[in-house]
Design an enzyme around this catalytic site. Structure first.
Site, mmCIF file in Angstrom:
data_model
loop_
_atom_site.group_PDB
_atom_site.id
_atom_site.type_symbol
_atom_site.label_atom_id
_atom_site.label_comp_id
_atom_site.label_asym_id
_atom_site.label_seq_id
_atom_site.Cartn_x
_atom_site.Cartn_y
_atom_site.Cartn_z
ATOM 1 N N ASP A 133 -84.545 -60.277 -33.288
ATOM 2 C CA ASP A 133 -84.152 -59.693 -34.566
ATOM 3 C C ASP A 133 -82.697 -59.996 -34.888
ATOM 4 O O ASP A 133 -82.050 -59.254 -35.633
ATOM 5 C CB ASP A 133 -84.380 -58.183 -34.544
ATOM 6 C CG ASP A 133 -83.577 -57.488 -33.445
ATOM 7 O OD1 ASP A 133 -83.128 -58.189 -32.507
ATOM 8 O OD2 ASP A 133 -83.400 -56.264 -33.524
ATOM 9 N N GLU A 134 -82.155 -61.060 -34.340
ATOM 10 C CA GLU A 134 -80.759 -61.438 -34.545
ATOM 11 C C GLU A 134 -80.672 -62.616 -35.515
ATOM 12 O O GLU A 134 -81.394 -63.610 -35.376
ATOM 13 C CB GLU A 134 -80.097 -61.803 -33.212
ATOM 14 C CG GLU A 134 -80.004 -60.628 -32.251
ATOM 15 C CD GLU A 134 -79.351 -61.029 -30.931
ATOM 16 O OE1 GLU A 134 -79.319 -62.255 -30.645
ATOM 17 O OE2 GLU A 134 -78.898 -60.131 -30.198
#
Length: 422
Positions: free
Chosen positions: A334-335
């Site tokens: 989720d980066e």
């Protein structure tokens, strides 16, 4: 001890073109055919003229015999000389000799041969024409003398010159006609082959697989062009498929499969390139490190499909909130990361971070109609303020992002510290 240098091979001889070979063969064939025909006609004409000259000399000798018959009977040499001179000056003869019945000279006449042309005519006549003609002079059935006539060869020499001139003229006309005809032949044969060769060179050197050979008038060459075009069709399909496969592989290697954003590999490569340009232009480059808050809870509560939908929606919102020159990438999980280049002021990076956070306030609607609320935490690092290389900028921005997440999820912070000397 020095070794002798290896022998240098001579350069290869230049190859002849098909056009020159065909044209030379065509001209050679025409020249040989015309020459053989002309020589054959001259040989036949010479044989006919030789027979005609022999008959003419024989008739002239008989006529002279009738003329000098009386002079021989009465022994009048002067009358005989005048008689043969009167006839000989209008005939093509070189010499007339009249002898009595015992073979003693009685009267004679010789054509003057003062010029070189006359001597040449006599030499040619001696070689080509029959020898002197001798006839008996009869009086009441008794041989009273002999008349010998030798040809001059003037007419034969003129015919020979005319024949040679005719040969040269025919050869010249034939060569001209053969040249014009060869140009048409060469154009009809060489032009399609040259067009095919041009297309082949364009395909090999420029990868111009869209080129095609035009139809040809000759059936065999037209068939060759059709086969070559069919082969090009296969090559073009193969090339397009290979290019599409390479583009797909390259895209897969440099982009995230889920969101379609550039991946970490491409982001780091472009960041290094941007830092190199910024070092020359003395401008700033900003890196924003983004992390999705509560993403684990979304996966646990709504499932991984919902998590994927949230990541896709975040990527779409990031694209709409950034400039075309800015780069947004998914680093993994989720980066996300954003590169802003060039960046004039620190405040500009902060304003963009605020805009990104504002764009995430709206809930994300899933495929089943449910809505999910999410937030992002952002860390900001600038070149050359916080780091002077790509890895340093990413580490500084990552650390700033974790400080923002710990301080207050859904906020942003600048990296701490100042970069040391490069």
């Amino acid at each position: 001890m020095t070794q002798p240098a290896p022998p240098v091979s001579p350069p290869p001889a230049p190859r002849q073109t098909l056009q020159s070979v065909l044209r030379r063969a065509h001209l050679r064939l025409a020249f040989v055919a015309v020459t053989m025909a002309a020589v054959s006609l001259i040989v036949v004409a010479v044989i006919a003229l030789r027979a005609y000259s022999g008959n003419n000399l024989n008739l002239l000798a008989r006529s002279l015999g009738y003329t000098v018959e009386a002079a021989l009977v009465f022994g009048d040499r002067v009358a005989a000389t005048q008689a043969i001179e009167l006839i000989a000056k209008d005939e093509d003869v070189a010499e007339i000799v009249v002898t009595d019945s015992r073979g003693r000279p009685f009267a004679a006449w010789r054509s003057p041969a003062a010029s070189e042309i006359a001597r040449l005519e006599r030499a040619v006549a001696d070689l080509a024409l029959p020898g002197p003609v001798t006839v008996r002079v009869l009086h009441d059935g008794i041989v009273v003398g002999y008349v010998e006539v030798r040809g001059q060869g003037h007419q034969f020499f003129g015919f020979l010159l005319g024949g040679v001139g005719g040969i040269l003229g025919c050869v010249a006309v034939s060569v001209l006609g053969a040249y014009v005809s060869s140009k048409r032949v060469v154009r009809s044969i060489v032009a399609p082959l040259r067009a095919l060769a041009d297309v082949a060179h364009a395909v090999r050197r420029e990868r111009a697989f869209d080129r095609r050979v035009e139809p040809a008038a000759i059936a065999e060459l037209n068939q060759l062009g059709d086969d070559f075009n069919a082969l090009l069709d296969e090559f073009e399909d193969w090339h397009n498929n290979l290019r599409n496969e390479n583009a797909s592989l390259e895209h897969k290697a440099t982009h995230d499969a889920l969101t379609g954003l550039p991946n970490r590999l491409q982001f780091e490569a472009r960041l290094k390139r941007a830092l190199g340009e910024a070092m020359v232009t003395e401008q700033r480059v900003a890196v924003l490190y983004l992390d999705c808050d509560r993403f684990k809870e979304i996966n646990d509560c709504f499932g991984h499909d919902a998590g994927d939908a949230v990541l896709i929606a975040i990527a779409a919102r990031l694209r709409t909130q950034l400039r075309e020159v800015d780069l947004v990438a998914r680093l993994g999980g989720d980066e996300f990361a954003v590169m802003l280049a060039p960046m004039r002021e620190l405040a500009s990076a902060a304003r963009i971070a605020e805009d990104i956070l504002s764009g995430m306030t709206l809930s994300i609607t899933l495929a089943d109609g449910r809505t999910v609320a999410t937030m992002l935490s952002i860390g900001i690092a600038l070149y050359p303020d916080h780091a002077r290389d790509a890895n340093g900028l990413l580490r500084a921005a990552d650390a700033a992002m974790y400080r923002a997440k710990r301080a207050r999820p859904g906020s942003w912070q600048f990296a701490e510290g100042v970069a040391g000397p490069a």
